[in-house]
Write a protein that holds these residues in place. Structure first.
Motif, short mmCIF file in Angstrom:
data_model
loop_
_atom_site.label_atom_id
_atom_site.label_comp_id
_atom_site.label_asym_id
_atom_site.label_seq_id
_atom_site.Cartn_x
_atom_site.Cartn_y
_atom_site.Cartn_z
N PHE A 42 31.10 -26.97 -38.92
CA PHE A 42 30.44 -27.39 -40.14
C PHE A 42 28.93 -27.48 -39.97
CE2 PHE A 42 34.65 -29.41 -40.43
CZ PHE A 42 35.09 -28.85 -41.62
N PRO A 43 28.18 -26.73 -40.77
CA PRO A 43 26.74 -27.01 -40.88
C PRO A 43 26.56 -28.27 -41.72
CG PRO A 43 27.36 -25.25 -42.37
CD PRO A 43 28.61 -25.61 -41.61
N ALA A 44 25.34 -28.72 -41.86
CA ALA A 44 25.06 -29.82 -42.77
C ALA A 44 25.20 -29.33 -44.21
CB ALA A 44 23.66 -30.37 -42.53
N TYR A 45 25.40 -30.28 -45.13
CA TYR A 45 25.49 -29.93 -46.55
C TYR A 45 24.41 -30.72 -47.28
CZ TYR A 45 27.41 -28.95 -51.14
OH TYR A 45 27.57 -28.54 -52.43
N ILE A 46 23.37 -30.01 -47.71
CA ILE A 46 22.19 -30.66 -48.29
C ILE A 46 21.78 -29.90 -49.55
CG2 ILE A 46 19.77 -31.31 -47.93
CD1 ILE A 46 20.35 -31.36 -44.92
N GLY A 47 21.64 -30.62 -50.65
CA GLY A 47 21.18 -29.99 -51.88
C GLY A 47 22.08 -28.89 -52.39
N GLY A 48 23.37 -29.00 -52.14
CA GLY A 48 24.32 -28.03 -52.64
C GLY A 48 24.47 -26.78 -51.80
N ARG A 49 23.95 -26.79 -50.56
CA ARG A 49 24.09 -25.59 -49.73
C ARG A 49 24.23 -25.97 -48.27
NH1 ARG A 49 19.30 -23.90 -47.27
NH2 ARG A 49 17.48 -25.18 -47.77
N ASP A 50 24.76 -25.03 -47.48
CA ASP A 50 24.87 -25.22 -46.04
C ASP A 50 23.48 -25.12 -45.41
OD1 ASP A 50 27.60 -25.44 -46.21
OD2 ASP A 50 27.97 -23.31 -45.81
N ALA A 108 35.77 -20.44 -24.67
CA ALA A 108 36.30 -20.75 -23.35
C ALA A 108 36.94 -22.13 -23.29
CB ALA A 108 35.20 -20.65 -22.30
N ALA A 109 36.82 -22.90 -24.37
CA ALA A 109 37.30 -24.28 -24.34
C ALA A 109 38.78 -24.40 -24.62
CB ALA A 109 36.51 -25.12 -25.34
N GLY A 110 39.38 -23.37 -25.19
CA GLY A 110 40.79 -23.40 -25.49
C GLY A 110 41.14 -24.46 -26.52
N GLY A 111 42.36 -24.99 -26.42
CA GLY A 111 42.84 -25.95 -27.39
C GLY A 111 42.20 -27.31 -27.30
N ALA A 112 41.39 -27.56 -26.29
CA ALA A 112 40.75 -28.87 -26.16
C ALA A 112 39.67 -29.09 -27.21
CB ALA A 112 40.13 -29.01 -24.76
N LEU A 113 39.10 -28.01 -27.72
CA LEU A 113 38.01 -28.12 -28.69
C LEU A 113 38.57 -28.22 -30.11
CD1 LEU A 113 34.99 -28.12 -29.37
CD2 LEU A 113 35.08 -25.61 -29.34
N ALA A 114 38.27 -29.32 -30.77
CA ALA A 114 38.76 -29.51 -32.14
C ALA A 114 37.80 -28.95 -33.17
CB ALA A 114 38.99 -31.00 -32.41
N GLY A 115 36.50 -28.92 -32.87
CA GLY A 115 35.53 -28.42 -33.83
C GLY A 115 34.13 -28.82 -33.47
N ALA A 116 33.17 -28.49 -34.34
CA ALA A 116 31.77 -28.79 -34.08
C ALA A 116 31.04 -28.99 -35.39
CB ALA A 116 31.11 -27.65 -33.29
N CYS A 117 30.00 -29.81 -35.34
CA CYS A 117 29.18 -30.09 -36.52
C CYS A 117 27.71 -29.95 -36.16
CB CYS A 117 29.43 -31.50 -37.04
SG CYS A 117 31.07 -31.76 -37.71
N ALA A 118 26.93 -29.42 -37.10
CA ALA A 118 25.49 -29.29 -36.88
C ALA A 118 24.89 -30.68 -36.67
CB ALA A 118 24.84 -28.63 -38.09
N ALA A 160 36.73 -35.07 -39.41
CA ALA A 160 37.55 -35.40 -40.58
C ALA A 160 36.68 -35.77 -41.77
CB ALA A 160 38.51 -36.54 -40.23
N THR A 161 35.58 -36.44 -41.51
CA THR A 161 34.66 -36.80 -42.60
C THR A 161 34.03 -35.56 -43.20
OG1 THR A 161 34.19 -38.96 -41.63
CG2 THR A 161 32.56 -38.07 -43.16
N MET A 162 33.50 -34.67 -42.35
CA MET A 162 32.86 -33.46 -42.85
C MET A 162 33.86 -32.59 -43.62
SD MET A 162 29.62 -33.52 -42.01
CE MET A 162 29.04 -31.84 -42.08
#
Length: 521
Positions: free
Chosen positions: A5-13, A53-63, A206-208
């Motif tokens: 997820f990038p940030a969400y600001i002013g209606g855009r990523d 390379a992280a496999g199933g351990a990585l759930a996701g990432a946020c800007a 989960a919030t994003m």
């Protein structure tokens, strides 16, 4: 990687200028190999290891938002403010109902992300349903909407008492319940405010996802101005919000000491502080209570290892049933075992503040309490260990209200699965003493009573007023339509504390009197 997820600001990523992202490693991976998982997260955050390379351990990432992105989010909310405030209340209420419906449609995916972030599966799904049935129910939203305007007309004159939106509301969810408090925070939208949510760096996914995939599309369908809702992931931003002239309200969720200090800073800066702080809830079980119901309600203390504000933190047990109740609670504590968050039946989570847990037990024993069960560290498989990340659900017995009043685990929130059971001394005025003891609690989130006598119910309802929610013969921490999910007095809500419908708390009352042209008031 399942989510990015990038940030969400002013209606855009919006991508960060430096390209930095924070990565979430699943709690299962952390429990299986703590040091390896932390090293993986470090390498991913630094960019020295590829996500593939992280496999199933990585759930996701946020800007990772920088200060400029934080300012841009507030500025976007300020630009959207006039247009969003003009949207009819009925449309905003309908938006809230549809958000609740969206939580149900996306329940499985949101639950997956919550579990990856450490919330037990058996708690995550029901939590979403609770919010759908309360904060986003037509009953609750309709009642709040009814409070927004009262009109009285006499001839050509029209008098209106109305609540108008404060403006830009910034929401600061905590690590332990990020999504729950973000959902609570966005109800400020429904009274015409624009909102900025900061997703905590440790548990942003989960919030994003929920705000981006459930709420944003509904705002777009309604034609909301860009910037009505903005979501960024980053470090605490309260200092920046205090200094920003565009910010009107700040929802601060956290510990009492920091929250009360923040309240003073916010008032000095001309901002409205809305505090959701600690809870030290009391549950009273009278001699004629439904013990099965009372035990089930007390067991809510063990949810998330007690690391949630609205669970019972102390029990007062009538002497006639105290021994049986304590025996049943000890058996319940022994049957409550650790486990991975995706396993059925698991309600315990790791306790990072275990040092305070053991300090509270030592203090209680030094002051005359007895450890009935527990007081050990546990590994994820339930085996005792000096280094386990879990702590054993613990039941204490404390005889006498006066003694209990000196015990730290009774006087203050413990934020752990530590359950002191206080047995008052018999006497003709025992109910008076118990009610006075409950009233003396410096916190004011929730209290609950279990009794089979209507006279006792009547006294409890009349006299127990120092809390945001009072439950009698029902679940201590459950959410109900029409009732607030948050809010309280004292160390829970600060100087302005009360039961908290954020849709109302983020507005202010205004009186308007208008006479049609040609008339005289």
């Amino acid at each position: 990687m399942t989510s990015r997820f990038p940030a969400y600001i002013g209606g855009r990523d919006v991508e960060p200028a430096d390209g930095r992202y924070v990565h979430t490693i699943s709690v299962r991976a952390v429990l299986e190999d703590t040091f390896g998982a932390l090293a993986l997260k470090r390498d991913l955050d630094l960019g020295t290891r590829e996500p593939e390379a992280a496999g199933g351990a990585l759930a996701g990432a946020c800007a990772l938002a920088d200060p400029a992105m934080g300012r841009a989010a507030v500025e976007a909310a300020a630009r959207a403010r006039p247009g969003w405030a003009r949207v009819p209340v009925a449309d905003r209420v309908e938006l809230g109902v549809r958000i609740g419906e969206g939580l149900s449609r996306h329940r499985d995916r949101i639950t997956e992300l919550l579990v990856a972030e450490g919330l037990p599966h058996d708690i995550a799904g029901p939590m979403l349903e609770e919010y759908r049935h309360t904060d986003f129910s037509r009953e609750t939203l309709g009642w709040c909407a009814d409070q927004l305007e009262f009109v009285h007309e006499t001839g050509r004159a029209r008098s209106v008492v109305r609540r108008v939106p404060d403006g830009v509301v910034c929401v600061n969810p905590p690590q332990n319940a990020a999504l729950a408090n973000a959902l609570f925070g966005i109800t400020a939208l429904l009274s015409g405010n624009t909102v900025v949510v900061r997703a905590p760096r440790g548990v942003p996914l989960a919030t994003m996802y929920t705000l981006r995939e459930v709420v944003v599309p509904l705002l777009d369908e309604l034609g909301a101005p860009p910037g009505t809702l903005n979501v960024v992931c980053g470090p605490p931003m309260t200092a920046d919000w205090l200094a920003d002239p565009n910010v009107d309200d700040i929802v601060f969720v956290g510990g009492s000491a920091k929250g009360l200090a923040f309240e003073q800073e916010a008032v000095a800066a001309g901002k409205k502080p809305i505090l959701e702080l600690a809870g030290n809830d009391c549950l009273v079980v009278w001699h004629d209570a439904d013990l099965d119901g009372a035990v089930a309600s007390i067991a809510e203390n063990f949810r998330l290892s007690g690391q949630i504000c609205n669970v019972p933190n102390q029990v007062i047990a009538h002497p006639d049933i105290a021994d049986e109740l304590i025996d049943r609670l000890a058996c319940l504590a022994a049957d409550t075992r650790p486990g991975f968050p995706d396993e059925p039946g698991v309600v315990l989570t790791p306790v990072l503040g275990a040092g305070q847990f053991f300090a509270d037990i030592t203090d209680a024993v030094d002051r005359g309490a007895t450890v009935v069960h527990g007081a050990r560290r546990l590994e994820v498989d339930g085996k005792p260990s000096d280094t386990g990340l879990f702590v054993e659900p613990t039941v204490l017995r404390i005889d006498g209200l006066a003694r209990a009043a000196t015990v730290n685990a009774v006087r203050d929130e413990t934020f752990s699965p530590l359950l002191p059971v206080v047995v008052p001394t018999r006497g003709a005025d025992m109910l008076d003493e118990v009610l006075a003891f409950v009233a003396g609690n410096r916190y004011g989130l929730r209290n609950s009573f279990w009794t089979g006598t209507q006279r006792v119910v009547d006294r409890v309802v009349e006299e127990v007023t120092g809390c945001g929610v009072l439950n009698v013969n029902d679940s201590h921490s459950a959410f109900r339509p029409y009732l607030p999910t948050h809010g309280g007095t004292g160390l829970t809500g600060g100087a302005f504390g009360e039961a908290n419908f954020l849709m109302l708390r983020t507005t202010r009352i205004q009186g308007v009197h208008a006479v049609s042209p040609g008339g005289v008031s």
